[in-house]
Each structure stands twice: as structure tokens, then as C-alpha cells.
Design a protein around this motif. Structure first.
Motif, PDB file in Angstrom:
ATOM      1  N   GLY A 124       0.909  -1.245   0.032  1.00  0.00           N
ATOM      2  CA  GLY A 124       0.026  -0.088  -0.001  1.00  0.00           C
ATOM      3  C   GLY A 124       0.949   1.257   0.003  1.00  0.00           C
ATOM      4  O   GLY A 124       0.308   2.395   0.310  1.00  0.00           O
ATOM      5  N   GLY A 125       2.145   1.099  -0.015  1.00  0.00           N
ATOM      6  CA  GLY A 125       3.116   2.288  -0.112  1.00  0.00           C
ATOM      7  C   GLY A 125       3.094   3.009   1.198  1.00  0.00           C
ATOM      8  O   GLY A 125       3.430   4.380   1.340  1.00  0.00           O
ATOM      9  N   LEU A 126       2.681   2.480   2.510  1.00  0.00           N
ATOM     10  CA  LEU A 126       2.585   3.238   3.762  1.00  0.00           C
ATOM     11  C   LEU A 126       3.899   3.081   4.467  1.00  0.00           C
ATOM     12  O   LEU A 126       4.329   3.827   5.322  1.00  0.00           O
ATOM     13  CB  LEU A 126       1.348   2.470   4.639  1.00  0.00           C
ATOM     14  CG  LEU A 126       0.100   2.408   3.850  1.00  0.00           C
ATOM     15  CD1 LEU A 126      -0.722   1.922   4.894  1.00  0.00           C
ATOM     16  CD2 LEU A 126      -0.231   3.974   3.633  1.00  0.00           C
ATOM     17  N   MET A 127       4.993   2.140   3.865  1.00  0.00           N
ATOM     18  CA  MET A 127       6.146   2.008   4.785  1.00  0.00           C
ATOM     19  C   MET A 127       7.297   1.440   3.437  1.00  0.00           C
ATOM     20  O   MET A 127       6.873   0.778   2.708  1.00  0.00           O
ATOM     21  CB  MET A 127       5.900   0.935   5.812  1.00  0.00           C
ATOM     22  CG  MET A 127       7.142   1.086   6.702  1.00  0.00           C
ATOM     23  SD  MET A 127       6.884  -0.116   8.242  1.00  0.00           S
ATOM     24  CE  MET A 127       8.413   0.595   9.252  1.00  0.00           C
ATOM     25  N   ASN A 128       8.300   1.925   3.883  1.00  0.00           N
ATOM     26  CA  ASN A 128       9.429   1.486   2.932  1.00  0.00           C
ATOM     27  C   ASN A 128      10.270   0.481   3.483  1.00  0.00           C
ATOM     28  O   ASN A 128      10.435   0.280   4.907  1.00  0.00           O
ATOM     29  CB  ASN A 128      10.781   2.698   3.076  1.00  0.00           C
ATOM     30  CG  ASN A 128      11.907   2.550   1.994  1.00  0.00           C
ATOM     31  OD1 ASN A 128      12.214   1.498   2.037  1.00  0.00           O
ATOM     32  ND2 ASN A 128      12.087   3.644   1.548  1.00  0.00           N
ATOM     33  N   PRO A 129      10.424  -0.493   2.670  1.00  0.00           N
ATOM     34  CA  PRO A 129      10.932  -2.015   3.146  1.00  0.00           C
ATOM     35  C   PRO A 129      12.391  -1.829   3.739  1.00  0.00           C
ATOM     36  O   PRO A 129      13.118  -2.886   4.281  1.00  0.00           O
ATOM     37  CB  PRO A 129      11.017  -2.879   1.788  1.00  0.00           C
ATOM     38  CG  PRO A 129      11.054  -1.994   0.787  1.00  0.00           C
ATOM     39  CD  PRO A 129      10.190  -0.629   1.218  1.00  0.00           C
ATOM     40  N   LYS A 130      12.950  -0.505   3.413  1.00  0.00           N
ATOM     41  CA  LYS A 130      14.517  -0.680   3.715  1.00  0.00           C
ATOM     42  C   LYS A 130      14.664  -0.546   5.213  1.00  0.00           C
ATOM     43  O   LYS A 130      15.842  -1.048   5.684  1.00  0.00           O
ATOM     44  CB  LYS A 130      15.343   0.425   2.931  1.00  0.00           C
ATOM     45  CG  LYS A 130      15.211   0.306   1.502  1.00  0.00           C
ATOM     46  CD  LYS A 130      15.900   1.141   0.520  1.00  0.00           C
ATOM     47  CE  LYS A 130      16.125   0.939  -0.801  1.00  0.00           C
ATOM     48  NZ  LYS A 130      16.632   1.974  -1.644  1.00  0.00           N
ATOM     49  N   ASP A 133      13.404  -1.841  10.976  1.00  0.00           N
ATOM     50  CA  ASP A 133      12.235  -2.156  11.773  1.00  0.00           C
ATOM     51  C   ASP A 133      11.008  -2.429  11.064  1.00  0.00           C
ATOM     52  O   ASP A 133       9.838  -2.571  11.589  1.00  0.00           O
ATOM     53  CB  ASP A 133      12.154  -0.862  12.952  1.00  0.00           C
ATOM     54  CG  ASP A 133      11.775   0.258  12.100  1.00  0.00           C
ATOM     55  OD1 ASP A 133      11.746   0.446  10.956  1.00  0.00           O
ATOM     56  OD2 ASP A 133      11.376   1.416  12.764  1.00  0.00           O
ATOM     57  N   HIS A 134      11.065  -2.388   9.676  1.00  0.00           N
ATOM     58  CA  HIS A 134       9.796  -2.732   9.158  1.00  0.00           C
ATOM     59  C   HIS A 134       9.123  -3.931   9.238  1.00  0.00           C
ATOM     60  O   HIS A 134       8.020  -4.211   9.291  1.00  0.00           O
ATOM     61  CB  HIS A 134       9.884  -2.621   7.700  1.00  0.00           C
ATOM     62  CG  HIS A 134      10.365  -3.800   6.872  1.00  0.00           C
ATOM     63  ND1 HIS A 134      11.688  -4.053   6.600  1.00  0.00           N
ATOM     64  CD2 HIS A 134       9.521  -4.691   6.099  1.00  0.00           C
ATOM     65  CE1 HIS A 134      11.545  -5.307   5.786  1.00  0.00           C
ATOM     66  NE2 HIS A 134      10.534  -5.619   5.818  1.00  0.00           N
ATOM     67  N   GLU A 135       9.896  -5.095   9.907  1.00  0.00           N
ATOM     68  CA  GLU A 135       9.484  -6.314  10.092  1.00  0.00           C
ATOM     69  C   GLU A 135       8.614  -6.354  11.403  1.00  0.00           C
ATOM     70  O   GLU A 135       7.624  -6.689  11.614  1.00  0.00           O
ATOM     71  CB  GLU A 135      10.379  -7.512  10.070  1.00  0.00           C
ATOM     72  CG  GLU A 135      11.088  -7.919   8.703  1.00  0.00           C
ATOM     73  CD  GLU A 135       9.984  -8.645   7.817  1.00  0.00           C
ATOM     74  OE1 GLU A 135       8.747  -8.712   8.219  1.00  0.00           O
ATOM     75  OE2 GLU A 135      10.180  -8.985   6.696  1.00  0.00           O
ATOM     76  N   PRO A 136       9.278  -5.904  12.574  1.00  0.00           N
ATOM     77  CA  PRO A 136       8.628  -5.633  13.943  1.00  0.00           C
ATOM     78  C   PRO A 136       7.424  -4.691  13.646  1.00  0.00           C
ATOM     79  O   PRO A 136       6.236  -5.122  14.545  1.00  0.00           O
ATOM     80  CB  PRO A 136       9.653  -4.971  14.805  1.00  0.00           C
ATOM     81  CG  PRO A 136      11.088  -5.385  14.358  1.00  0.00           C
ATOM     82  CD  PRO A 136      10.907  -5.418  12.704  1.00  0.00           C
ATOM     83  N   MET A 137       7.668  -3.677  12.940  1.00  0.00           N
ATOM     84  CA  MET A 137       6.201  -2.999  12.762  1.00  0.00           C
ATOM     85  C   MET A 137       5.088  -3.649  12.108  1.00  0.00           C
ATOM     86  O   MET A 137       3.888  -3.539  12.410  1.00  0.00           O
ATOM     87  CB  MET A 137       6.662  -1.609  11.839  1.00  0.00           C
ATOM     88  CG  MET A 137       5.457  -0.748  11.545  1.00  0.00           C
ATOM     89  SD  MET A 137       5.030   0.058  13.021  1.00  0.00           S
ATOM     90  CE  MET A 137       6.471   1.187  13.144  1.00  0.00           C
TER      91      MET A 137
END
Length: 233
Positions: A124-130, A133-137
Motif C-alpha cells: 500500500g506504499g505506507l512504509m519503506n521496506p529498507k 524495523d519494518h518487520e517488527p512494525m
């Protein structure tokens, strides 16, 4: 978060019979998509083989700790890679689940919820995968969309088996957050919704429930961290 319905591991929320088959997993996936408000038709759902299952079947004993390999995968923008789904078309997103997850419906729902969290945040383009902390989020998102019981209970699962020929054990750790953090997130979820007691608490594992109560008590003593802080339980 305020409008989320907490989903529980009950026949009320999951009325379809589950027999560990791919067909049953497909029905389960469709239901989790519905609960997380993800359009099922826009996602290709796949099952991929688990190489460790073959070893368990032939070795006389087995011990291991899970969590070193992904229980599920999320792949986006497949059209650019020339990927075709099972129907011959190129889907916008693919959620793939490791075959060993089919044996444990609770962990299976947790894995599905996490991967659908990627669909929401990354797709959905709400978060950058780089960011690291994107996995914990993504794990936290499952809590605030109502699937936290499954992801919290699957954060650490001990399994032991024995039959006439073999004996073994495994510690499976799903997700990227420990039980304590999941429990705190669930407690914050309850407090922010101004709920005093929640009937779904009984579905939490022993460890998670203990951390959940402790977190609720701490939040009640530290109201500066929440809009409305009340003791839980």
C-alpha cells in the motif's frame, strides 16, 4: 485500531473445517484477508515446500530451533519480474506460506496475518521496506488490526513428539517480536480503546497472559503514555 474486532481461535471466527490440506489453508487465507480488510482477489496465494520436514521424516531423532527461515514470504510487483500465478495471470502481490505451517493452524493464521501486514504496509506504499524495523512494525500491525492473539501466541512455541521409532522436539519462534513486546502491545491496544476487561484474554498463552497483565498494570501507573490508562484484569 479503535474499530478493530479482535479475532479469536474459535469456531465462531473460523467455522470452516480444517484438515491441514492446501484447500483448507486457502479458505483460511480468504477469511484472514477478510478480517484484515485485504482484497483476496488481488493476491496470489501459494504453498512452498519445507526442506526440514523431509529430514524429520527419516532421522531417528530430531531437535531444532525454528525462526532461522521464513515461515512465509511476501512478493510484490511481480509483473516486472515476469511471474505468472497459478491462473496464468500476473498478480500484483504473492503471499507464499511454508508447507510445514499447515500442521499448526494457529501458527498458520499468524503467518498469514504477518504477510498480509506486508501487503498493507509495503504494497500500500505506507512504509519503506529498507528500514530495519519494518518487520517488527508489521508484527505490531497484526495486533492493532485484531489478529494479535495469533501472532503473540506464536512468538514462542515448544513442540515435542514421540512415536514407536522417533522422538524429538523443536522450539518454533515466529515473527520478529518476543512475547513480552506482543503482550505490551496488546495491553496498550486495550487501554487505548478504554476497555477494562476483555473476554479474549483467556485465549492468550500462559506466558503472554502474564506479560499482558503486568503491562496493563504498568500502563495504569504511567498514564502519560496513553490517552486513558486503566488496570487490566
Amino acid at each position: 485500531m479503535l474499530e478493530a474486532t479482535v479475532i479469536t481461535p474459535t469456531a465462531e471466527d473460523f467455522p470452516d473445517p480444517y484438515d491441514k490440506t492446501t484447500e483448507a489453508a486457502e479458505k483460511l487465507f480468504s477469511r484472514v484477508c477478510h478480517y484484515m480488510h485485504v482484497v483476496r482477489s488481488e493476491i496470489e496465494f501459494e504453498i512452498f515446500p519445507d526442506e526440514t520436514e523431509e529430514l524429520k521424516a527419516i532421522l531417528p531423532s530430531w531437535s531444532g530451533r525454528g525462526g532461522k527461515h521464513a515461515a512465509g514470504l511476501y512478493i510484490h510487483a511481480m509483473e516486472e519480474r515476469g511471474f505468472a500465478g497459478s491462473d496464468g495471470k500476473s498478480p500484483g502481490a504473492v503471499v507464499a506460506i511454508r508447507s510445514s505451517q499447515l500442521k499448526d493452524p494457529l501458527a498458520l493464521v499468524a503467518t498469514m496475518a504477518h504477510e498480509l501486514g506486508h501487503v498493507i504496509l509495503l504494497g500500500g506504499g505506507l512504509m519503506n521496506p529498507k528500514p530495519a524495523d519494518h518487520e517488527p512494525m508489521t508484527d505490531l500491525l497484526t495486533v492493532y488490526l485484531g489478529l494479535g492473539i495469533f501472532t503473540a501466541n506464536s512468538a514462542g512455541r515448544f513442540q515435542q513428539f514421540q512415536n514407536d521409532r522417533r522422538i524429538g522436539w523443536s522450539m518454533q519462534r515466529l515473527g520478529y517480536l518476543p512475547e513480552e513486546v506482543f503482550a505490551y502491545a496488546l495491553a496498550k491496544f486495550v487501554v487505548e480503546r478504554s476497555e477494562d476487561r476483555v473476554a479474549w484474554e483467556r485465549h492468550l498463552s500462559t506466558n503472554v497472559r502474564a506479560y499482558f497483565k503486568r503491562s496493563g498494570a504498568w500502563l495504569a501507573k504511567n498514564p502519560q503514555y496513553v490517552a486513558t490508562a486503566k488496570p487490566i484484569g
